[in-house]
Design a protein around this motif. Sequence first.
Motif, short mmCIF file in Angstrom:
data_model
loop_
_atom_site.label_atom_id
_atom_site.label_comp_id
_atom_site.label_asym_id
_atom_site.label_seq_id
_atom_site.Cartn_x
_atom_site.Cartn_y
_atom_site.Cartn_z
N ILE A 272 0.83 -1.20 0.00
CA ILE A 272 0.00 0.00 0.00
C ILE A 272 0.87 1.26 0.00
O ILE A 272 0.53 2.28 -0.61
CB ILE A 272 -0.93 0.01 1.23
N ALA A 273 2.03 1.19 0.69
CA ALA A 273 2.93 2.34 0.75
C ALA A 273 3.70 2.55 -0.55
O ALA A 273 4.40 3.56 -0.70
CB ALA A 273 3.92 2.16 1.91
N GLY A 274 3.60 1.62 -1.48
CA GLY A 274 4.25 1.78 -2.78
C GLY A 274 5.60 1.11 -2.91
O GLY A 274 6.26 1.25 -3.94
N ASP A 275 6.02 0.35 -1.89
CA ASP A 275 7.30 -0.36 -1.94
C ASP A 275 7.05 -1.75 -2.51
O ASP A 275 6.91 -2.74 -1.78
CB ASP A 275 7.91 -0.44 -0.54
N ARG A 276 7.02 -1.84 -3.82
CA ARG A 276 6.69 -3.11 -4.48
C ARG A 276 7.75 -4.16 -4.21
O ARG A 276 7.43 -5.33 -3.96
CB ARG A 276 6.54 -2.89 -5.99
N VAL A 277 9.02 -3.77 -4.28
CA VAL A 277 10.11 -4.73 -4.07
C VAL A 277 10.05 -5.29 -2.66
O VAL A 277 10.15 -6.51 -2.44
CB VAL A 277 11.47 -4.07 -4.35
N GLY A 278 9.90 -4.40 -1.69
CA GLY A 278 9.82 -4.85 -0.30
C GLY A 278 8.62 -5.73 -0.05
O GLY A 278 8.69 -6.71 0.70
N ALA A 279 7.48 -5.41 -0.68
CA ALA A 279 6.27 -6.19 -0.50
C ALA A 279 6.44 -7.61 -1.03
O ALA A 279 6.05 -8.60 -0.38
CB ALA A 279 5.09 -5.51 -1.18
#
Length: 441
Positions: A272-279
């Motif tokens: 949701i925060a926009g950190d696709r790699v971390g997600a």
Amino acid sequence: MGDTGIGTLLIRLRTGLGWTQQRVADEYNALEGRAAKTGKEIGRYEREARIPVPYTRRYLAQVFGIDIGVLDRAVAVSKGRQGGDKAAETVPARPVVPSRSGAMSVADAAMSADFARFIAQRNADEFVVEQLEADVARLARAYVSHPLMELYIEIKRLRDGAFELLRGRQHPRQTADLYVAASRLCGLSAHVCLDLGDYDSAATHARTARACAEAAGHEGMLAWVRAVESLIAYWTGRYEQAARLAQAGRHHRAPGSIGARLASLEARALAIAGDRVGAVAALADAERSREAMPGHDEVPGIFAFPAAKQFAYAGTSHLAVGGREHVQQAIVSAGSAIRLYRSAADDDQSVGDLLAAHVDLARGHLLLGDLDGTEAMLGFVLDSPPERMSASIVRRLTALGRELGGPQYGGAAHAAHLSERLQHTAVLAASPAAHPPELPT
């Protein structure tokens, strides 16, 4: 075995069969028909940190294939040893004629005896603690599948009762167990407030749950409370903090499914925060944690994180990551969550997760341009009683209704009608009539 205490007897019986403590717990749970015992608790009985009550001894006798009288006699031996010091206090001392210094030492010894009697004055014994733990486990399992109104009053009553017991006197071992029970009951209270959208009260209960867990030194509950705090941050729009709280919880060394829960919470918040790699990395961590899950969850229901729930969270995370590939994966994950919950026992079917998975399925179909599929997936949600919908489900329905009413659908009658139905259902679910009149504060 006439002079053998219960701890030594249980060790002999177990090792004679070549079993681990967890194997004994599993056999016990199979007989009782619920997850009532863990290997850790069997260890407490063997160390005589806790004496098994008659109800527990009945099942232990069946586990080992012996007469319950054998266990009863061993318990009597253990209690006789524990009571030996108290009995000694009642033996008259040899009469002496003390000197002045001797009188002082006699008075001093009397003070020690008074304190020993004070220690013996307890307001909770092993039976009280064991019953409280059984009640907590029952409520934790029922929480995921039963209406909130059926549970929240009893949660409050038991929580307040645990607080009152802790204000009294009990053995230090029982104090630690009471703190764990109080932590879990505060955690349940936090979830009640969370599901009703009262996030400030949820945070207060969570802080008390964490304080109780710290007092008991219980790593599992410390990790679980961080998960609740992460949820509170997530639903109040603080997504980076939600991810940090989940990461902090993963620093606790705790058995069971908590690792998968925390990684799943981190993945959803980062997406949701926009950190696709971390997600995506956190989603992989969640999967690895589930496959290599160390040990069993001590308490079922809301304190466990079954595979079905993990798939439900994964579906939401993939939708937030976005892109056709992740949307398709979200549909697969949400579908898996629904199938697993449908095949579970009724008490283990999480109503909230079933509703959330259906909403995610509907949105997945919508993002792929399949409006008919969206409507079909929403049928389960629209037909559900409004009082079974938590604040988070209301928010999901409201957001999806707005999305259907957006310009991308050009005011199509089909989309507009579905949007109106969603908004109507959300209003009904958010009305005071759908909630209990008083929160467990």
